[in-house]
Design a protein around this motif. Structure first.
Motif, PDB file in Angstrom:
ATOM      1  N   ASN B 224     -25.629 -18.638  23.970  1.00  0.00           N
ATOM      2  CA  ASN B 224     -27.705 -18.764  24.233  1.00  0.00           C
ATOM      3  C   ASN B 224     -27.743 -19.115  22.538  1.00  0.00           C
ATOM      4  OD1 ASN B 224     -26.226 -19.550  26.969  1.00  0.00           O
ATOM      5  ND2 ASN B 224     -25.588 -17.042  26.245  1.00  0.00           N
ATOM      6  N   CYS B 225     -28.294 -19.858  22.091  1.00  0.00           N
ATOM      7  CA  CYS B 225     -29.017 -19.618  20.571  1.00  0.00           C
ATOM      8  C   CYS B 225     -29.150 -21.656  20.319  1.00  0.00           C
ATOM      9  CB  CYS B 225     -28.694 -18.455  19.736  1.00  0.00           C
ATOM     10  SG  CYS B 225     -29.183 -18.916  18.510  1.00  0.00           S
ATOM     11  N   ALA B 226     -29.600 -22.205  21.030  1.00  0.00           N
ATOM     12  CA  ALA B 226     -30.789 -23.465  20.440  1.00  0.00           C
ATOM     13  C   ALA B 226     -31.005 -23.205  19.397  1.00  0.00           C
ATOM     14  CB  ALA B 226     -31.657 -23.707  21.492  1.00  0.00           C
ATOM     15  N   LYS B 238     -30.986 -25.678   2.954  1.00  0.00           N
ATOM     16  CA  LYS B 238     -30.589 -24.643   3.302  1.00  0.00           C
ATOM     17  C   LYS B 238     -30.198 -23.311   4.541  1.00  0.00           C
ATOM     18  CE  LYS B 238     -31.810 -25.274  -1.517  1.00  0.00           C
ATOM     19  NZ  LYS B 238     -30.586 -24.614  -1.596  1.00  0.00           N
ATOM     20  N   GLY B 239     -30.868 -23.685   6.056  1.00  0.00           N
ATOM     21  CA  GLY B 239     -30.274 -22.933   7.025  1.00  0.00           C
ATOM     22  C   GLY B 239     -30.728 -23.888   8.484  1.00  0.00           C
ATOM     23  N   VAL B 240     -31.003 -23.224   9.530  1.00  0.00           N
ATOM     24  CA  VAL B 240     -31.304 -23.498   9.975  1.00  0.00           C
ATOM     25  C   VAL B 240     -31.705 -22.926  10.996  1.00  0.00           C
ATOM     26  CG1 VAL B 240     -29.358 -24.886  10.582  1.00  0.00           C
ATOM     27  CG2 VAL B 240     -28.958 -22.837  12.155  1.00  0.00           C
ATOM     28  N   GLU B 241     -33.039 -22.520  12.063  1.00  0.00           N
ATOM     29  CA  GLU B 241     -33.479 -21.945  12.517  1.00  0.00           C
ATOM     30  C   GLU B 241     -33.545 -22.161  13.834  1.00  0.00           C
ATOM     31  OE1 GLU B 241     -36.814 -20.707  11.534  1.00  0.00           O
ATOM     32  OE2 GLU B 241     -37.662 -22.592   9.877  1.00  0.00           O
ATOM     33  N   THR B 242     -33.389 -21.003  14.304  1.00  0.00           N
ATOM     34  CA  THR B 242     -32.983 -21.013  16.137  1.00  0.00           C
ATOM     35  C   THR B 242     -33.874 -20.492  16.631  1.00  0.00           C
ATOM     36  OG1 THR B 242     -31.129 -18.825  15.614  1.00  0.00           O
ATOM     37  CG2 THR B 242     -31.013 -21.278  14.909  1.00  0.00           C
ATOM     38  N   GLU B 243     -33.168 -19.667  17.968  1.00  0.00           N
ATOM     39  CA  GLU B 243     -33.858 -19.369  19.163  1.00  0.00           C
ATOM     40  C   GLU B 243     -33.758 -17.119  18.354  1.00  0.00           C
ATOM     41  OE1 GLU B 243     -33.827 -21.359  22.902  1.00  0.00           O
ATOM     42  OE2 GLU B 243     -32.266 -20.100  22.705  1.00  0.00           O
ATOM     43  N   LYS B 244     -33.048 -17.291  17.545  1.00  0.00           N
ATOM     44  CA  LYS B 244     -32.735 -16.069  17.168  1.00  0.00           C
ATOM     45  C   LYS B 244     -33.339 -15.594  16.370  1.00  0.00           C
ATOM     46  CE  LYS B 244     -28.903 -14.369  20.390  1.00  0.00           C
ATOM     47  NZ  LYS B 244     -27.663 -14.066  20.472  1.00  0.00           N
ATOM     48  N   GLY B 245     -34.116 -16.715  15.350  1.00  0.00           N
ATOM     49  CA  GLY B 245     -34.465 -17.043  13.882  1.00  0.00           C
ATOM     50  C   GLY B 245     -34.024 -17.341  13.337  1.00  0.00           C
TER      51      GLY B 245
END
Ligand code: FAD
Ligand code: ZN
Lengths: 117, 435
Positions: B224-226, B238-245
């Protein structure tokens, strides 16, 4: 399932129609002048958005005419239908047209210049 | 327990290595005493850490298998698998579970047979019953042309050491008594071929088994974290942006099937993929009447009987792009007409459920397992209508690509540059319609 409003026959079931893929893809005039990457972009990289999509349809089991359509691929809502050879008139359609990477692609420039890329 | 051939070494490293309870007849008996109320959770539901060595986007079978093989074969355990929904809720949990390796070209034979060998030891390896059943996959031919083409395909498949046998209508009738082989049918059964090692597996169990084994080795599965974007610095992810930051990562691997194009767009490059709904149906359960998988490309129909007794029927994909996870009604309608003609006993079956999944099809009906224009960002997609069978093999070679930053022998034909290089792997004959 779609109910498509054919400009000539009126609203008909999508079973009567043939989907023709992305609209406004211009064939390069001098394909030999394009790099392999630019030609692969033209040939294989189709628009695949989750949202408004400009596409071609033909009423193959009806009047057999082609037309363009703007459809939201996330909801199947049909937003605009307009004739072949013309550009979309709605705001969403114009945005989808302008934001497409093809507008800046060597293949489209090649097609419009009538010669080299 | 047979160690799968070609599994990339480390065949001594098997099963659960962390602290998880093993499933066995003894643990079943023990838990029966407490009314099955004290089973350990199969995996945790952790909050994301700020950074990982590898972030995998997409907790379908392929993403979870990738995490499992990274941890078990390459010793990389600081991993998160992130999904916008629940694990296995994409095409993994929506497919008709046909498994086979009878593809035409050498490149495909190599990856699908690699996968088949991993399937053959998977339940033992994961300590989870994937219900892998090698009941045989029988593909029908309905015209003289199709029959000849099939014979040619069988010869090519056998040259790659993969089992396949041509059958005539009488032999088919013997294996499938309920099939109508009357030559006056609109699409008569003119022959077919069978891969006896082919079959089915339980789709959910495959996702759950990989999830449990990966979690056991410390992999965080975050549901549950797009993922909504990428952190990219000078062409390096370097990483991803998600619904949890934001979550930072040394490497990011995307295995998002139908949403591959949407996610590639977030990273700023294009994929040669179109997304369309593909549908399937199940009937009410009935007594056992069919113990092989039947496929027919010509009439767009394939069917098997689940262990619960339901007939599992697959239809075609819609012709037009879409993300609606439900397709046009005409597609299952046409498939059912064909099914009833071939199996008259189906005419009074009631269908219980139908659904769709968004499949990611490539122009050559072969997958993409590749580095991308962004460094340390990898994509595995394009499995389209037929990637369930490839789950173990795909995860295995993708883990290898991520760990070594270079494709191995099996994966190398499936890189993205085949589209500009012209080395397409045209599997429309084997993969185009059915699975
Ligand atoms: C009806 C149907 C029948 C099929 N039958 C067969 C068959 O018989 N045999 C066969 O071999 N194959 C079959 N397939 C194909 C097979 O299901 C797929 O190729 C395979 O399951 C793909 O697995 P995956 O793990 O790559 O994708 P999925 O299981 O779809 O997983 C991708 C995951 O990515 C997640 N995701 C997407 N976007 C984001 C985001 N932005 N952020 C975070 N997560 C995201 C999704 O939620 C999803 O869980 C069938 C498919 C369908 C739909
Ligand atoms: Zn018309």
């Amino acid at each position: 399932m779609l109910l498509i409003d054919c400009p000539w026959c009126g609203p008909r079931d999508d079973e009567e129609f043939h989907y023709g893929g992305e609209a406004h893809v211009l064939r390069p005039r001098d394909a030999g002048a394009l790099s392999d990457e630019a030609f692969a972009d033209y040939l294989f990289m189709q628009q695949n958005p989750k949202g408004p999509h400009l596409e071609r349809w033909s009423h193959s089991h009806g009047c057999r005419r082609w037309f363009n359509m703007l459809r939201n691929t996330a909801t199947n809502e049909i937003l605009e239908i307009y004739p072949m050879g013309e550009k979309p008139k709605t705001e969403a359609g114009q945005a989808a047209y302008a934001e497409n990477w093809r507008r800046e692609s060597p293949a489209e420039k090649n097609a419009l210049s009538g010669g080299e890329a | 327990m047979n160690a799968p051939v070609n599994s990339g070494g480390n065949s001594g490293m098997r099963g659960l290595r962390g602290g998880k309870q093993r499933y066995s007849i003894l643990s079943l008996a023990r838990n029966a005493l407490s009314h099955h109320e004290n089973w350990q959770r199969a995996w945790r539901s952790p909050e994301p850490k700020p950074a990982y060595d590898v972030v995998i986007v997409g907790a379908g079978g392929h993403g979870l298998a990738t995490a499992y093989y990274l941890a078990s074969r390459h010793g990389i355990r600081n991993i998160a698998v992130i999904d916008k929904g629940w694990l296995g809720g994409g095409n993994t949990g929506r497919n008709t579970t046909i498994i086979r390796s009878n593809y035409l070209w050498d490149e495909s034979a190599a990856i699908y047979e690699h996968s088949m060998k991993l399937w053959e030891g998977l339940s033992q390896e994961l300590n989870f019953n994937t219900m892998f059943s090698q009941r045989g996959v029988l593909t029908l031919a309905h015209s003289e042309h199709e029959r000849r083409e099939m014979t040619r395909r069988v010869e090519a498949i056998r040259l790659n050491g993969i089992d396949s046998d041509v059958l005539n209508p009488a032999q088919i009738k013997q294996i499938v008594p309920i099939i109508d082989t009357d030559p006056r049918l609109r699409y008569p059964v003119m022959g077919g071929f069978i891969q006896r090692r082919g079959g089915t597996a339980r789709h959910d169990a495959v996702a759950w088994g990989y999830a449990r084994a990966a979690d056991d080795m410390g992999v965080d599965i975050i549901q549950n974290c797009a993922v909504t974007g990428f952190l990219i610095d000078n062409g390096v992810v370097k990483g991803v942006e998600t619904e949890k930051g934001a979550i930072r990562a040394g490497k990011v691997a995307c295995v998002v099937a139908g949403h591959a194009g949407v996610v590639a767009d977030m990273a700023g490059f294009r994929l040669p993929i179109t997304s369309r709904p593909l549908q399937a149906l199940v009937s009410e359960p009935i007594k056992p009447i069919l113990d092989v998988v039947i496929m027919s490309n010509a009439v767009h129909m394939y069917v098997s009987q689940s262990d619960k007794g339901e007939m599992v029927l697959g239809a075609g994909a819609d012709s037009y792009n879409g993300y609606t996870q439900r397709g046009s009604l005409t597609v299952p309608e046409g498939m059912l007409a064909a099914a009833v003609e071939l199996f008259p006993v189906f005419s009074r079956l009631q269908m219980l459920r139908s659904w769709g999944g968004i499949v990611d099809t490539c122009p050559d009906a072969s997958p993409v397992i590749s580095k991308t224009p962004v460094s340390n960002l990898y994509f595995n997609c394009g499995w389209g209508t037929g990637g369930f069978k490839a789950t173990p093999g795909s995860g295995h070679v993708f883990a290898d690509l991520i760990a070594r930053d270079a494709p191995n022998k099996i994966a190398v034909p499936f890189t993205l540059d085949r589209f500009s290089g012209g080395y397409l792997i045209d599997e429309h004959g084997a993969a185009g319609v059915a699975h």
